[in-house]
Motif scaffolding. Structure first.
Motif, PDB file in Angstrom:
ATOM      1  N   LEU A  20       2.527  -6.064   4.206  1.00 49.31           N
ATOM      2  CA  LEU A  20       3.152  -4.780   3.906  1.00 49.31           C
ATOM      3  C   LEU A  20       3.149  -4.489   2.412  1.00 49.31           C
ATOM      4  O   LEU A  20       2.969  -3.335   1.990  1.00 49.31           O
ATOM      5  CB  LEU A  20       4.576  -4.759   4.467  1.00 49.31           C
ATOM      6  N   SER A  21       3.316  -5.516   1.605  1.00 46.84           N
ATOM      7  CA  SER A  21       3.229  -5.322   0.163  1.00 46.84           C
ATOM      8  C   SER A  21       1.835  -4.832  -0.223  1.00 46.84           C
ATOM      9  O   SER A  21       1.687  -3.881  -1.011  1.00 46.84           O
ATOM     10  CB  SER A  21       3.545  -6.640  -0.552  1.00 46.84           C
ATOM     11  N   ALA A  22       0.807  -5.437   0.353  1.00 48.95           N
ATOM     12  CA  ALA A  22      -0.573  -5.022   0.075  1.00 48.95           C
ATOM     13  C   ALA A  22      -0.838  -3.618   0.600  1.00 48.95           C
ATOM     14  O   ALA A  22      -1.522  -2.813  -0.054  1.00 48.95           O
ATOM     15  CB  ALA A  22      -1.544  -6.017   0.702  1.00 48.95           C
ATOM     16  N   PHE A  23      -0.300  -3.304   1.782  1.00 42.85           N
ATOM     17  CA  PHE A  23      -0.523  -1.973   2.372  1.00 42.85           C
ATOM     18  C   PHE A  23       0.064  -0.877   1.489  1.00 42.85           C
ATOM     19  O   PHE A  23      -0.585   0.143   1.226  1.00 42.85           O
ATOM     20  CB  PHE A  23       0.105  -1.919   3.763  1.00 42.85           C
ATOM     21  N   PHE A  24       1.280  -1.073   0.982  1.00 45.08           N
ATOM     22  CA  PHE A  24       1.899  -0.022   0.169  1.00 45.08           C
ATOM     23  C   PHE A  24       1.288   0.044  -1.228  1.00 45.08           C
ATOM     24  O   PHE A  24       1.304   1.112  -1.860  1.00 45.08           O
ATOM     25  CB  PHE A  24       3.414  -0.207   0.122  1.00 45.08           C
ATOM     26  N   ASN A  25       0.737  -1.041  -1.715  1.00 45.51           N
ATOM     27  CA  ASN A  25      -0.018  -0.971  -2.970  1.00 45.51           C
ATOM     28  C   ASN A  25      -1.235  -0.075  -2.789  1.00 45.51           C
ATOM     29  O   ASN A  25      -1.601   0.688  -3.690  1.00 45.51           O
ATOM     30  CB  ASN A  25      -0.449  -2.372  -3.406  1.00 45.51           C
ATOM     31  N   TRP A  26      -1.883  -0.193  -1.623  1.00 44.07           N
ATOM     32  CA  TRP A  26      -3.025   0.685  -1.318  1.00 44.07           C
ATOM     33  C   TRP A  26      -2.559   2.108  -1.077  1.00 44.07           C
ATOM     34  O   TRP A  26      -3.162   3.072  -1.576  1.00 44.07           O
ATOM     35  CB  TRP A  26      -3.754   0.148  -0.076  1.00 44.07           C
ATOM     36  N   LEU A  27      -1.468   2.270  -0.338  1.00 46.27           N
ATOM     37  CA  LEU A  27      -1.001   3.592   0.077  1.00 46.27           C
ATOM     38  C   LEU A  27      -0.626   4.465  -1.112  1.00 46.27           C
ATOM     39  O   LEU A  27      -0.865   5.685  -1.113  1.00 46.27           O
ATOM     40  CB  LEU A  27       0.196   3.430   1.017  1.00 46.27           C
ATOM     41  N   ARG A  28      -0.052   3.873  -2.152  1.00 44.97           N
ATOM     42  CA  ARG A  28       0.408   4.644  -3.303  1.00 44.97           C
ATOM     43  C   ARG A  28      -0.728   5.318  -4.057  1.00 44.97           C
ATOM     44  O   ARG A  28      -0.499   6.238  -4.856  1.00 44.97           O
ATOM     45  CB  ARG A  28       1.182   3.737  -4.267  1.00 44.97           C
ATOM     46  N   ASN A  29      -1.963   4.899  -3.803  1.00 41.03           N
ATOM     47  CA  ASN A  29      -3.122   5.503  -4.469  1.00 41.03           C
ATOM     48  C   ASN A  29      -3.823   6.543  -3.616  1.00 41.03           C
ATOM     49  O   ASN A  29      -4.875   7.055  -3.995  1.00 41.03           O
ATOM     50  CB  ASN A  29      -4.115   4.406  -4.864  1.00 41.03           C
ATOM     51  N   GLN A  30      -3.249   6.846  -2.447  1.00 39.91           N
ATOM     52  CA  GLN A  30      -3.867   7.816  -1.550  1.00 39.91           C
ATOM     53  C   GLN A  30      -3.249   9.196  -1.750  1.00 39.91           C
ATOM     54  O   GLN A  30      -2.067   9.319  -2.090  1.00 39.91           O
ATOM     55  CB  GLN A  30      -3.704   7.370  -0.092  1.00 39.91           C
ATOM     56  N   ASP A  31      -4.057  10.224  -1.511  1.00 34.39           N
ATOM     57  CA  ASP A  31      -3.565  11.597  -1.642  1.00 34.39           C
ATOM     58  C   ASP A  31      -2.382  11.822  -0.716  1.00 34.39           C
ATOM     59  O   ASP A  31      -2.420  11.472   0.465  1.00 34.39           O
ATOM     60  CB  ASP A  31      -4.684  12.587  -1.290  1.00 34.39           C
ATOM     61  N   GLY A  32      -1.328  12.424  -1.259  1.00 35.36           N
ATOM     62  CA  GLY A  32      -0.136  12.722  -0.478  1.00 35.36           C
ATOM     63  C   GLY A  32       0.903  11.625  -0.521  1.00 35.36           C
ATOM     64  O   GLY A  32       2.015  11.805  -0.005  1.00 35.36           O
ATOM     65  N   PHE A  33       0.549  10.477  -1.139  1.00 37.56           N
ATOM     66  CA  PHE A  33       1.493   9.346  -1.168  1.00 37.56           C
ATOM     67  C   PHE A  33       1.756   8.864  -2.600  1.00 37.56           C
ATOM     68  O   PHE A  33       2.406   7.843  -2.788  1.00 37.56           O
ATOM     69  CB  PHE A  33       0.951   8.174  -0.337  1.00 37.56           C
ATOM     70  N   ARG A  34       1.288   9.613  -3.585  1.00 39.42           N
ATOM     71  CA  ARG A  34       1.410   9.159  -4.972  1.00 39.42           C
ATOM     72  C   ARG A  34       2.844   9.221  -5.487  1.00 39.42           C
ATOM     73  O   ARG A  34       3.157   8.640  -6.528  1.00 39.42           O
ATOM     74  CB  ARG A  34       0.478   9.984  -5.869  1.00 39.42           C
ATOM     75  N   ARG A  35       3.707   9.927  -4.762  1.00 46.99           N
ATOM     76  CA  ARG A  35       5.100  10.018  -5.186  1.00 46.99           C
ATOM     77  C   ARG A  35       5.949   8.842  -4.684  1.00 46.99           C
ATOM     78  O   ARG A  35       7.124   8.739  -4.999  1.00 46.99           O
ATOM     79  CB  ARG A  35       5.713  11.329  -4.699  1.00 46.99           C
ATOM     80  N   LEU A  36       5.359   7.987  -3.885  1.00 39.91           N
ATOM     81  CA  LEU A  36       6.092   6.818  -3.416  1.00 39.91           C
ATOM     82  C   LEU A  36       6.524   5.950  -4.599  1.00 39.91           C
ATOM     83  O   LEU A  36       5.780   5.805  -5.579  1.00 39.91           O
ATOM     84  CB  LEU A  36       5.216   5.979  -2.474  1.00 39.91           C
ATOM     85  N   SER A  37       7.672   5.358  -4.489  1.00 34.91           N
ATOM     86  CA  SER A  37       8.172   4.502  -5.567  1.00 34.91           C
ATOM     87  C   SER A  37       7.244   3.310  -5.789  1.00 34.91           C
ATOM     88  O   SER A  37       6.800   2.655  -4.830  1.00 34.91           O
ATOM     89  CB  SER A  37       9.582   4.010  -5.221  1.00 34.91           C
ATOM     90  N   GLY A  38       6.965   3.033  -7.036  1.00 38.92           N
ATOM     91  CA  GLY A  38       6.121   1.888  -7.353  1.00 38.92           C
ATOM     92  C   GLY A  38       6.803   0.555  -7.104  1.00 38.92           C
ATOM     93  O   GLY A  38       6.159  -0.492  -7.157  1.00 38.92           O
ATOM     94  N   ASN A  39       8.106   0.584  -6.817  1.00 36.46           N
ATOM     95  CA  ASN A  39       8.852  -0.649  -6.575  1.00 36.46           C
ATOM     96  C   ASN A  39       8.792  -1.114  -5.129  1.00 36.46           C
ATOM     97  O   ASN A  39       9.219  -2.236  -4.827  1.00 36.46           O
ATOM     98  CB  ASN A  39      10.325  -0.454  -6.966  1.00 36.46           C
ATOM     99  N   ILE A  40       8.302  -0.270  -4.237  1.00 36.09           N
ATOM    100  CA  ILE A  40       8.329  -0.612  -2.802  1.00 36.09           C
ATOM    101  C   ILE A  40       7.662  -1.954  -2.511  1.00 36.09           C
ATOM    102  O   ILE A  40       8.255  -2.794  -1.807  1.00 36.09           O
ATOM    103  CB  ILE A  40       7.703   0.516  -1.961  1.00 36.09           C
ATOM    104  N   PRO A  41       6.445  -2.222  -3.013  1.00 35.00           N
ATOM    105  CA  PRO A  41       5.820  -3.526  -2.706  1.00 35.00           C
ATOM    106  C   PRO A  41       6.680  -4.716  -3.126  1.00 35.00           C
ATOM    107  O   PRO A  41       6.718  -5.740  -2.434  1.00 35.00           O
ATOM    108  CB  PRO A  41       4.504  -3.474  -3.486  1.00 35.00           C
ATOM    109  N   ASP A  42       7.417  -4.564  -4.249  1.00 32.22           N
ATOM    110  CA  ASP A  42       8.256  -5.672  -4.725  1.00 32.22           C
ATOM    111  C   ASP A  42       9.428  -5.939  -3.796  1.00 32.22           C
ATOM    112  O   ASP A  42       9.934  -7.067  -3.738  1.00 32.22           O
ATOM    113  CB  ASP A  42       8.775  -5.368  -6.123  1.00 32.22           C
ATOM    114  N   TYR A  43       9.865  -4.929  -3.080  1.00 31.91           N
ATOM    115  CA  TYR A  43      11.018  -5.095  -2.196  1.00 31.91           C
ATOM    116  C   TYR A  43      10.671  -5.893  -0.935  1.00 31.91           C
ATOM    117  O   TYR A  43      11.569  -6.281  -0.197  1.00 31.91           O
ATOM    118  CB  TYR A  43      11.600  -3.728  -1.813  1.00 31.91           C
ATOM    119  N   PHE A  44       9.394  -6.121  -0.700  1.00 32.04           N
ATOM    120  CA  PHE A  44       8.986  -6.950   0.438  1.00 32.04           C
ATOM    121  C   PHE A  44       8.955  -8.434   0.064  1.00 32.04           C
ATOM    122  O   PHE A  44       8.793  -9.283   0.945  1.00 32.04           O
ATOM    123  CB  PHE A  44       7.603  -6.535   0.944  1.00 32.04           C
TER     124      PHE A  44
END
Length: 337
Positions: free
Chosen positions: A129-153
């Protein structure tokens, strides 16, 4: 009228004895019965589709993984989605990730029979899940996701140190394993193949995928070694190495060597599979194309189920790797085969 080969006769006799369809002669193409019936629990399942498009896009990115690894990642992603009750990924917060992490830690404190998860499963799900959200944050429509999410896993070291040392994985002793294998029937070619397959699992410690994609050329019968060649075998993470046969496995080795002698007498050569499909067990020869190995490890899983049933136990194929003699396994990396 038609002249039948030995394996065809065995299959027909087995169908008559067990009152099953002849369609199961092709063990690679026939699935298990659907077992249609009432399952009240399945009616409560909910399907969430809001995130399907982005998950599909991630699968294209994840093509660099082998199929089993991709499936493992998907299980983690879908489990997180289920935990959030289908919440769109673009609205996920660090708090959501932290709550899921805490749930994983709680599941680590439970035994498997109570719904708990193993050390390996917990670590992999958090990592996936940490790897998935690191990828997701670079996709169109998801750039506003918090950069801290992967660390919370990330899993807390202190908590995991208390929950991970858990030993509820079952495996047979070397004596029980030998008794289990020796009790397997050996009347037909398929039964002898399955018996040899299970025996060699305890001799080599190879995983199911590698074991069922083994060729005769990978064996050194005199040196008692086997090479896992990732270029030609279904090897986890593409690893190649040489395995020395386990000590204290003479009884298993005898069964396996008898199988090798039998297929060699049938004309099998170094370019043929050690454990082919039943219909290909008729003969091998340099004048014919190489006999291919099993396409999947399903036959091995079935053989292991039947083997463990002989001693009224339920052991998975991985039990062969956990049997106490596995500690003496010697592996050497093979960078160039």
């Amino acid at each position: 009228m038609k002249l039948l080969g030995e394996t065809e006769c065995d299959s027909i006799k087995n169908s008559l004895d067990t009152n099953t369809s002849l369609a199961r002669i092709d063990e690679e193409n026939v699935s298990d019965p659907a077992r249609i019936g009432k399952d009240p629990g399945s009616r409560e399942s909910q399907w969430h589709t809001h995130n399907d498009r982005v998950i599909h896009e991630w699968q294209a990115y994840a093509g660099r993984y082998d199929r089993k690894t991709m499936i493992a990642h998907l299980v983690s992603i879908r489990d997180f989605e289920q935990f959030l009750e289908g919440k769109p990924f673009e609205k996920v917060t660090p708090k959501n990730a932290g709550a899921y992490r805490d749930r994983l830690v709680e599941l680590g404190r439970l035994l498997k029979k109570d719904g708990g998860l193993s050390n390996s499963t917990i670590r992999h799900r958090a990592s996936h899940l940490s790897a998935f959200f690191n990828w997701l944050r670079n996709q169109d429509g998801f750039r506003r996701l918090s950069g801290n999410i992967p660390d919370y896993f990330l899993l807390p070291r202190g908590t995991m140190a208390r929950t991970l040392p858990r030993d509820d994985k079952r495996y047979p002793s070397i004596e029980d394993a030998l008794r289990m294998v020796q009790a397997m029937p050996s009347r037909t070619l398929q039964e002898r193949r399955d018996k040899a397959m299970v025996a060699f699992a305890f001799v080599s410690g190879l995983r199911a995928g590698a074991l069922t994609s083994l060729w005769l050329k990978h064996l050194d019968m005199d040196g008692k070694t086997v090479v896992q060649d990732a270029r030609e075998m279904r090897a986890k993470n593409g690893k190649s190495f040489r395995v020395f046969w386990f000590p204290r496995t003479d009884g298993f080795q005898k069964i396996f060597c008898e199988w090798i002698a039998e297929i060699s007498a049938r004309g099998f050569t170094a370019q043929d599979a050690v454990f082919p499909e039943v219909k290909d067990l008729i003969s091998g020869s340099e004048d014919f194309p190489p006999v291919a190995p099993l396409k999947t490890s399903r036959a091995f899983q079935t053989a292991f189920e039947r083997a463990s049933a002989t001693i009224d136990e339920e052991y998975s194929p991985h039990a062969a790797c956990r049997t106490p003699h596995a500690e003496s396994l010697g592996r050497q990396a093979v960078p160039h085969i």
